[in-house]
Design a protein around this motif. Structure first.
Motif, PDB file in Angstrom:
ATOM      1  N   LEU A 155      -1.863   0.416 -13.918  1.00 36.37           N
ATOM      2  CA  LEU A 155      -1.910   0.531 -12.464  1.00 36.37           C
ATOM      3  C   LEU A 155      -2.149   1.970 -12.035  1.00 36.37           C
TER       4      LEU A 155
ATOM      5  N   LYS B  17       0.805  -1.219   0.000  1.00 36.84           N
ATOM      6  CA  LYS B  17       0.000   0.000   0.000  1.00 36.84           C
ATOM      7  C   LYS B  17       0.845   1.279   0.000  1.00 36.84           C
TER       8      LYS B  17
ATOM      9  N   LEU C 286       2.672   1.827  -3.260  1.00 32.33           N
ATOM     10  CA  LEU C 286       1.753   2.298  -4.307  1.00 32.33           C
ATOM     11  C   LEU C 286       1.519   3.794  -4.133  1.00 32.33           C
ATOM     12  N   ARG C 287       1.343   4.206  -2.890  1.00 35.34           N
ATOM     13  CA  ARG C 287       1.121   5.634  -2.631  1.00 35.34           C
ATOM     14  C   ARG C 287       2.345   6.454  -3.022  1.00 35.34           C
TER      15      ARG C 287
ATOM     16  N   GLU D 220      -3.527   4.437 -13.646  1.00 35.50           N
ATOM     17  CA  GLU D 220      -4.907   4.858 -13.919  1.00 35.50           C
ATOM     18  C   GLU D 220      -5.865   4.300 -12.882  1.00 35.50           C
ATOM     19  N   TRP D 221      -5.711   3.023 -12.630  1.00 38.23           N
ATOM     20  CA  TRP D 221      -6.579   2.347 -11.666  1.00 38.23           C
ATOM     21  C   TRP D 221      -6.498   3.044 -10.305  1.00 38.23           C
ATOM     22  N   LEU D 222      -5.277   3.301  -9.885  1.00 34.41           N
ATOM     23  CA  LEU D 222      -5.071   3.943  -8.591  1.00 34.41           C
ATOM     24  C   LEU D 222      -5.602   5.373  -8.569  1.00 34.41           C
TER      25      LEU D 222
ATOM     26  N   ASP E 135      -8.649   6.154  -6.675  1.00 35.51           N
ATOM     27  CA  ASP E 135      -8.683   5.892  -5.231  1.00 35.51           C
ATOM     28  C   ASP E 135      -8.650   7.173  -4.406  1.00 35.51           C
TER      29      ASP E 135
ATOM     30  N   ILE F  99      -7.750   7.789  -1.208  1.00 35.53           N
ATOM     31  CA  ILE F  99      -6.519   8.044  -0.451  1.00 35.53           C
ATOM     32  C   ILE F  99      -5.437   8.590  -1.374  1.00 35.53           C
ATOM     33  N   ILE F 100      -5.329   7.975  -2.527  1.00 36.45           N
ATOM     34  CA  ILE F 100      -4.345   8.434  -3.510  1.00 36.45           C
ATOM     35  C   ILE F 100      -4.613   9.886  -3.913  1.00 36.45           C
TER      36      ILE F 100
END
Lengths: 113, 113
Positions: free
Chosen positions: A85, A14, A17-18, A87-89, A92, A94-95
């Motif tokens: 990835l 996580k 990713l951030r 784009e998907w994120l 989100d 939090i992102i």
DNA sequence: CATCCATATAGGCAGTTGCCTATATAATAA
DNA sequence: TTATTATATAGGCAACTGCCTATATGGATG
């Protein structure tokens, strides 16, 4: 397969990713990332080291600060994978907050623990 | 982000990547996969359980055998991500051998330990 | 029913992970 | 040089992982 596995392993965390998305938004130093993620500086350094070892990011010294940024990938599969990835994120919450925050944070003003 | 993270975590394992590609080639039972991966049956069952919990695969009973197969994903990002990964892995030697082997293996003929 | 067989589950173990605190390193400033 | 500051590294710890062996489960068959 090892390269695929390595990248997936690195990004299956996580906080990393951030970090990836923050670095996509702008070059960051360690303390900025630590501030947004709300974890200690050494933990951030370790994440960055892993991402760097995997070739995902690079760094550049600027006085006392070390600026990290995404490696411009030329490997086609990796490139596509990362963009999907990303784009998907992007959807989100939090992102989205992270990106807002990292864009507005002033590295000179971060309280030193 | 949790969904992304979960999928990346599941797929960031060499054996699970191999399983994914095998299931792409054909429906497989546990013992066929164990035979190709050369690991014990319980280990395969555990990998499959994780993949199933993540929604990546499904199973269907056929007498004593349990046939596993890929979940037809409708989620766009997941779909693209998986297809990119699949293509990338397609160029891997081990994966290619796995696919050859899983296609030709006869589940009745697998030596029982 | 009792047996057989494919699979699932439980429990153990060594290796890895991600966080922390404490400390070392290296660049800058006094 | 000495002090300060940002980052890196070392070491420890609890949680997790992936493998194994042993055993339980449940469908098929005699």
């Amino acid at each position: 397969m090892n390269k695929v596995e390595q990248i997936l392993k690195i990004l299956s965390d996580k906080n990393r990713l951030r970090i990836y998305k923050m670095l996509e938004a702008k070059r960051c130093c360690v303390c900025e990332i630590a501030y947004v993620l709300q974890i200690k500086q050494p933990s951030v350094s370790q994440h960055l080291k892993k991402m760097k070892d995997a070739g995902l990011i690079m760094s550049e010294q600027e006085g006392l600060w070390t600026n990290y940024y995404l490696t411009p990938t030329s490997q086609p599969y990796e490139k596509i994978l990362l963009s999907v990835l990303s784009e998907w994120l992007g959807s989100d919450e939090i992102i989205q907050k992270d990106i807002e925050q990292i864009k507005s944070v002033d590295r000179e003003m971060i309280p030193k623990e």
